[in-house]
Write a protein that holds these residues in place. Structure first.
Motif, PDB file in Angstrom:
ATOM      1  N   ARG A 105       0.832  -1.204   0.000  1.00 12.78           N
ATOM      2  CA  ARG A 105       0.000   0.000   0.000  1.00 12.78           C
ATOM      3  C   ARG A 105       0.870   1.259   0.000  1.00 12.78           C
ATOM      4  N   ASN A 106       1.897   1.278   0.839  1.00 13.38           N
ATOM      5  CA  ASN A 106       2.813   2.428   0.885  1.00 13.38           C
ATOM      6  C   ASN A 106       3.587   2.570  -0.413  1.00 13.38           C
ATOM      7  N   PHE A 107       3.958   1.459  -1.019  1.00 13.04           N
ATOM      8  CA  PHE A 107       4.647   1.459  -2.300  1.00 13.04           C
ATOM      9  C   PHE A 107       3.775   2.119  -3.368  1.00 13.04           C
ATOM     10  N   LEU A 108       2.515   1.714  -3.460  1.00  8.96           N
ATOM     11  CA  LEU A 108       1.580   2.318  -4.417  1.00  8.96           C
ATOM     12  C   LEU A 108       1.394   3.804  -4.135  1.00  8.96           C
ATOM     13  N   TYR A 109       1.261   4.130  -2.880  1.00  5.04           N
ATOM     14  CA  TYR A 109       1.073   5.524  -2.477  1.00  5.04           C
ATOM     15  C   TYR A 109       2.225   6.384  -2.989  1.00  5.04           C
ATOM     16  N   ARG A 110       3.442   5.915  -2.810  1.00  6.05           N
ATOM     17  CA  ARG A 110       4.615   6.686  -3.215  1.00  6.05           C
ATOM     18  C   ARG A 110       4.712   6.800  -4.731  1.00  6.05           C
ATOM     19  N   ILE A 111       4.312   5.772  -5.437  1.00 11.33           N
ATOM     20  CA  ILE A 111       4.314   5.846  -6.899  1.00 11.33           C
ATOM     21  C   ILE A 111       3.330   6.917  -7.361  1.00 11.33           C
ATOM     22  N   VAL A 112       2.103   6.816  -6.881  1.00 13.72           N
ATOM     23  CA  VAL A 112       1.047   7.735  -7.313  1.00 13.72           C
ATOM     24  C   VAL A 112       1.353   9.162  -6.879  1.00 13.72           C
ATOM     25  N   ALA A 113       1.956   9.337  -5.713  1.00 12.78           N
ATOM     26  CA  ALA A 113       2.293  10.678  -5.229  1.00 12.78           C
ATOM     27  C   ALA A 113       3.237  11.399  -6.190  1.00 12.78           C
ATOM     28  N   GLY A 114       4.021  10.662  -6.958  1.00 12.39           N
ATOM     29  CA  GLY A 114       4.957  11.273  -7.884  1.00 12.39           C
ATOM     30  C   GLY A 114       4.409  11.523  -9.274  1.00 12.39           C
ATOM     31  N   LEU A 115       3.168  11.143  -9.515  1.00  5.28           N
ATOM     32  CA  LEU A 115       2.572  11.315 -10.843  1.00  5.28           C
ATOM     33  C   LEU A 115       1.747  12.590 -10.932  1.00  5.28           C
ATOM     34  N   ASP A 116       1.609  13.107 -12.139  1.00  7.90           N
ATOM     35  CA  ASP A 116       0.809  14.309 -12.392  1.00  7.90           C
ATOM     36  C   ASP A 116      -0.636  13.867 -12.643  1.00  7.90           C
ATOM     37  N   ILE A 117      -1.397  13.750 -11.572  1.00  3.18           N
ATOM     38  CA  ILE A 117      -2.762  13.224 -11.619  1.00  3.18           C
ATOM     39  C   ILE A 117      -3.759  14.345 -11.885  1.00  3.18           C
ATOM     40  N   SER A 118      -4.621  14.126 -12.863  1.00  8.19           N
ATOM     41  CA  SER A 118      -5.787  14.975 -13.104  1.00  8.19           C
ATOM     42  C   SER A 118      -6.634  14.274 -14.162  1.00  8.19           C
ATOM     43  N   SER A 119      -7.820  14.773 -14.386  1.00  7.03           N
ATOM     44  CA  SER A 119      -8.706  14.115 -15.350  1.00  7.03           C
ATOM     45  C   SER A 119      -8.181  14.181 -16.776  1.00  7.03           C
ATOM     46  N   ASN A 120      -7.293  15.142 -17.061  1.00  5.31           N
ATOM     47  CA  ASN A 120      -6.744  15.231 -18.417  1.00  5.31           C
ATOM     48  C   ASN A 120      -5.251  14.920 -18.483  1.00  5.31           C
TER      49      ASN A 120
END
Length: 167
Positions: A52-67
């Motif tokens: 779970r922490n591994f996934l969290y750290r991956i996603v935290a580094g991505l540019d997340i938005s609907s587009n």
């Protein structure tokens, strides 16, 4: 984890210096990413906390938005279950909050082929937020530690032929 490092390096425009330092990944191309996480060999919830922490750290580094980058999560062992579709959340904070609350389902059998088939038919779909019809890159990142009890090669090839890159 080396395959994941290669995948994430390409996602982060080769600015991914250490597997531990996900926050260094400041931008990513437009893509739909589905993490497919095997829970069958995880015997304790503490081990799942690591995942779970591994996934969290991956996603935290991505540019997340609907587009920009959209994220989905499938948990599996005996049976796959979508915990988050590509259109479940439109912002990073909601996705990170959801990842922090991912349930530990456990299980005894690794059915990676079934999980890939489920991802193709139920997650990488326009109805669930896939933007493949707009030419957006589709990525499946499979996290597993064991051998699958079912066929993976044919299903993975079918998924690739549908336009999804499988790591």
């Amino acid at each position: 984890l080396s395959f994941l490092l290669i995948a994430l390096t390409s996602l982060c425009n080769n600015r991914f210096p250490l597997i531990i330092s996900f926050s260094e990944c400041l931008s990513a191309p437009v893509s739909d990413i589905v993490f497919i996480v095997d829970q069958s060999s995880i015997t304790e919830s503490e081990q799942f906390n690591f995942v779970r922490n591994f996934l969290y750290r991956i996603v935290a580094g991505l540019d997340i938005s609907s587009n920009k980058v959209r994220v989905g999560v499938v948990l599996y062992s005996n049976t796959p279950k979508a915990e988050m579709y590509l259109d479940t959340h439109g912002n990073k904070q909601d996705i990170l909050h959801h990842i922090r609350r991912l349930p530990f389902l456990g299980g005894t059998i690794t059915k990676t082929g079934e999980a890939l088939m489920f991802a193709q038919s139920d997650v990488f779909t326009r109805k669930r937020g896939s933007r493949q019809h707009y030419g957006v890159e589709q990525l499946a990142v499979v996290l597993t530690t064991g051998n699958s009890a079912d066929d993976v090669s044919q299903v993975a090839m079918d998924l690739r032929q549908s336009g999804v890159k499988v790591f």
